[in-house]
Design an enzyme around this catalytic site. Structure first.
Site, PDB file in Angstrom:
ATOM      1  N   ASP A  98      49.467  33.231  35.714  1.00 46.06           N
ATOM      2  CA  ASP A  98      48.640  34.433  35.806  1.00 46.06           C
ATOM      3  C   ASP A  98      49.548  35.639  35.564  1.00 46.06           C
ATOM      4  OD1 ASP A  98      46.378  36.062  36.578  1.00 46.06           O
ATOM      5  OD2 ASP A  98      45.747  34.391  37.855  1.00 46.06           O
ATOM      6  N   ASP A 200      45.339  38.942  33.646  1.00 43.32           N
ATOM      7  CA  ASP A 200      44.498  39.569  34.654  1.00 43.32           C
ATOM      8  C   ASP A 200      43.970  40.929  34.178  1.00 43.32           C
ATOM      9  OD1 ASP A 200      43.765  39.385  37.616  1.00 43.32           O
ATOM     10  OD2 ASP A 200      44.818  41.314  37.632  1.00 43.32           O
ATOM     11  N   GLU A 242      41.180  38.165  31.036  1.00 40.56           N
ATOM     12  CA  GLU A 242      40.039  38.427  31.910  1.00 40.56           C
ATOM     13  C   GLU A 242      39.435  39.760  31.490  1.00 40.56           C
ATOM     14  OE1 GLU A 242      38.925  39.046  36.646  1.00 40.56           O
ATOM     15  OE2 GLU A 242      40.798  39.804  35.833  1.00 40.56           O
ATOM     16  N   HIS A 315      38.258  32.047  41.445  1.00 42.01           N
ATOM     17  CA  HIS A 315      38.654  32.512  42.780  1.00 42.01           C
ATOM     18  C   HIS A 315      38.003  33.832  43.175  1.00 42.01           C
ATOM     19  CE1 HIS A 315      41.033  34.746  39.993  1.00 42.01           C
ATOM     20  NE2 HIS A 315      41.451  35.549  40.951  1.00 42.01           N
ATOM     21  N   ASP A 316      37.310  34.479  42.255  1.00 44.50           N
ATOM     22  CA  ASP A 316      36.636  35.746  42.560  1.00 44.50           C
ATOM     23  C   ASP A 316      35.128  35.573  42.725  1.00 44.50           C
ATOM     24  OD1 ASP A 316      39.024  37.221  42.282  1.00 44.50           O
ATOM     25  OD2 ASP A 316      38.716  37.469  40.122  1.00 44.50           O
TER      26      ASP A 316
END
Ligand code: GLC
Ligand code: CA
Length: 545
Positions: A98, A200, A242, A315-316
């Site tokens: 990440d 990210d 993302e 994870h969000d």
């Protein structure tokens, strides 16, 4: 389209803090991940996206990095990281790191220096502005975690800019010295043998805040091309950005191979359909017709000059079986149905840890059981502005990020085998019945359904490269489509409802003989004119002849 290794790969996302704790401190760690590599290999995933393991004060669980080239002590050491890369490689699993470069932690030495010494070369790595004449903040841009994006710094008598928490100051991507530092760091990781990067909130780095621009600024794509050229461009890596604000046209800018930017992006249009006015704290029910329209649009528009990522959760986001399926009496059926729907589409599928055993959302009773900074910030901001506690708790149960972050369920022993100590966040109490150990023992489990889906993708190029043709587009309960190339023809039919229904299938299909590639219930040998589907029933049929 030139073939790439990541076209037929399946990615498994690990949120390290919640995956497996090897030393009993209650926090998942790298040695814990190493101990589960055989498990991931047996599922068939060939890439791991590792959420951040870098040194961090953990204000946002590692998305606030204080040293990009060190590992957080709670996760292990750089030696553990090397061992993970090695042991993954022995199993033909690549590790995607990440990359969080929209912002750093306020404890990153760059920020510490920038704050304490206005003349330092690092000052301009961040975004500082004077107050307006009346002392107010430079503009009205809000933080994505609630409240203003501007934080007053007493010491410097200036504001600094943060799109996330005030402990995550945004980097200033208008500074070329910063670019070089980030690119050097990326190259260092590439030299360690990683499989790529998940970038990210990358659509925010082209921001021009004085013009009020945060996402998708004009500066964005030239920056990504520069990054590509300076780092991964000539390497065979997977890169996924993302990008919350991407439309299919924007996604093509990122992922068209001729443009030398990224392999693919995460697009969120299907996710935000259940958010009233783009607000996740105002959940609304899913409209399946709309959902199909959106997913079909992405399938069709990225057909030739781009590439899709395929995901239901991360994870969000809330757990897919709770969000779009039924996490009660039809948990197993609906989890399999959702998996089939996603894994037969064109693109690279992502599985979030626990999805493969049908883990569900959690509903904590009190706000202090929650740990996520976004959840806690918004709870405060919203309740202070008059939203009721009950409304917020309900919205958190539905859409809060901790739904995905309760520890992984390995077995039915205490703390689900996640830790021998005190877990950093409470477990979902349903680990007694939903856990890996039980799943591995039941040949009809959701786990084996995922395993089969991954194997099918590897065996049938039509799933990876074939055309996507929607079926029954106006049907409000069924999501059906065809996949087709010169050699193979597949029909996928999924009942998204709790009801037993009859559907008439298009005449060009009826009567054709077929084999059932995968199912959660019936096996068919010919396509009927009218098909009776049980609740959440789902299958993929290969047309023969
Ligand atoms: C991304 C991450 C999220 C994080 C945020 C700030 O959206 O997925 O977990 O909080 O960026 O880094
Ligand atoms: Ca640990």
């Amino acid at each position: 389209m030139e073939k790439r290794w990541w076209h037929d790969s399946v990615v498994y996302q690990i949120y390290p803090r919640s995956f497996c704790d090897s030393n009993g401190d209650g926090i998942g760690d790298i040695q814990g991940i190493i101990s589960k590599l055989d498990y991931i290999q047996s599922l068939g995933a060939d890439v791991i996206w590792l959420s951040p393991v870098y040194q961090s004060p953990m204000d946002d669980n590692g998305y606030d990095i204080s040293d990009y080239q060190a590992i957080a002590p709670e996760f292990g050491t750089m030696e553990d990281m090397r061992e993970l890369l090695d042991k993954a490689k022995q199993r033909d699993i690549r590790i995607v790191m990440d990359l969080v470069v929209n912002h750093t932690s306020d404890e990153h030495p760059w920020f510490v220096e920038a704050k304490s010494n206005p003349d330092s070369e690092y000052r301009d790595f961040y975004i500082w502005r004077d107050a307006k004449e009346d002392g107010s903040k430079p503009n009205d841009i809000d933080s994505i975690f609630g409240g203003s994006a501007w934080q007053w710094d007493e010491e410097n008598q200036q504001y600094f800019f943060h799109l996330f928490s005030k402990r995550q100051p945004d980097l200033n991507w208008e500074n070329p010295t910063l670019h070089q530092k980030v690119f050097d760091m990326m190259n260092w990781w590439i030299d360690q043998g990683i499989g790529g990067f998940r970038l990210d909130v990358i659509d925010l780095i082209g921001k021009e805040i004085d013009k009020g621009i945060t996402g998708n600024g004009e500066r964005l794509h030239p920056l990504l091309q520069k990054m590509n050229q300076a780092t991964f461009g000539d390497k065979d890596l997977l890169t996924v950005g993302e990008t919350w604000g991407a439309t299919p046209d924007i996604a093509k800018l990122y992922s068209n191979p001729d443009r030398d930017e990224l392999s693919m992006v995460f697009q969120f249009e299907h996710i935000t359909l259940t958010w009233q006015d783009g607000d996740k704290w105002q959940p609304k029910p899913l409209d399946l017709v709309e959902f199909k329209q959106v997913l079909t649009k992405w399938q069709v528009e990225l057909k030739n000059d781009g590439w899709n990522s395929l995901f239901w959760n991360n994870h969000d986001l809330p757990r897919v079986v709770s969000k779009y399926g039924c996490d009660k009496e039809f948990r197993v059926e609906s989890a399999k149905m959702l998996a089939t729907t996603l894994h037969f589409m064109k693109g690279t599928p992502y599985i979030f840890q626990g999805e493969e055993i049908g883990m569900t959302n959690v509903a904590f009773d009190t706000i202090d059981q929650y740990k996520d900074i976004e959840t806690l910030n918004f709870y405060k901001v919203k309740t202070e502005s008059g939203v009721s506690h009950d409304h917020m708790l309900k919205a958190i149960h539905e859409n809060g990020r901790d739904n995905a972050r309760t520890p992984m369920h390995w077995n039915n022993s205490s703390n689900a085998g996640f830790t021998s100590g005190q877990p950093w966040i409470e477990l979902n109490p349903n680990y007694q019945t939903i856990n890996v150990s039980d799943a591995l023992e039941d040949k009809n489990s959701i786990f084996y359904h995922y395993q089969q889906l991954i194997a099918l993708r590897k065996a049938h190029p039509v799933i990876v490269y074939g055309d996507f043709i929607p079926l029954l587009e106006d049907h409000s309960q069924v999501f059906a489509y065809e996949r087709k190339d010169e050699n193979e023809h597949i029909v996928v039919i999924n009942n998204f409802s709790k009801e037993r229904i009859n559907v008439s299938l298009p005449s060009h299909l009826s009567g054709k003989s077929c084999t059932t590639l995968i199912t959660n219930e019936s096996t068919l040998t010919a396509i009927p004119e009218t098909c009776t589907l049980n609740p959440y029933e789902s299958f993929a049929l290969k047309i023969e002849g």
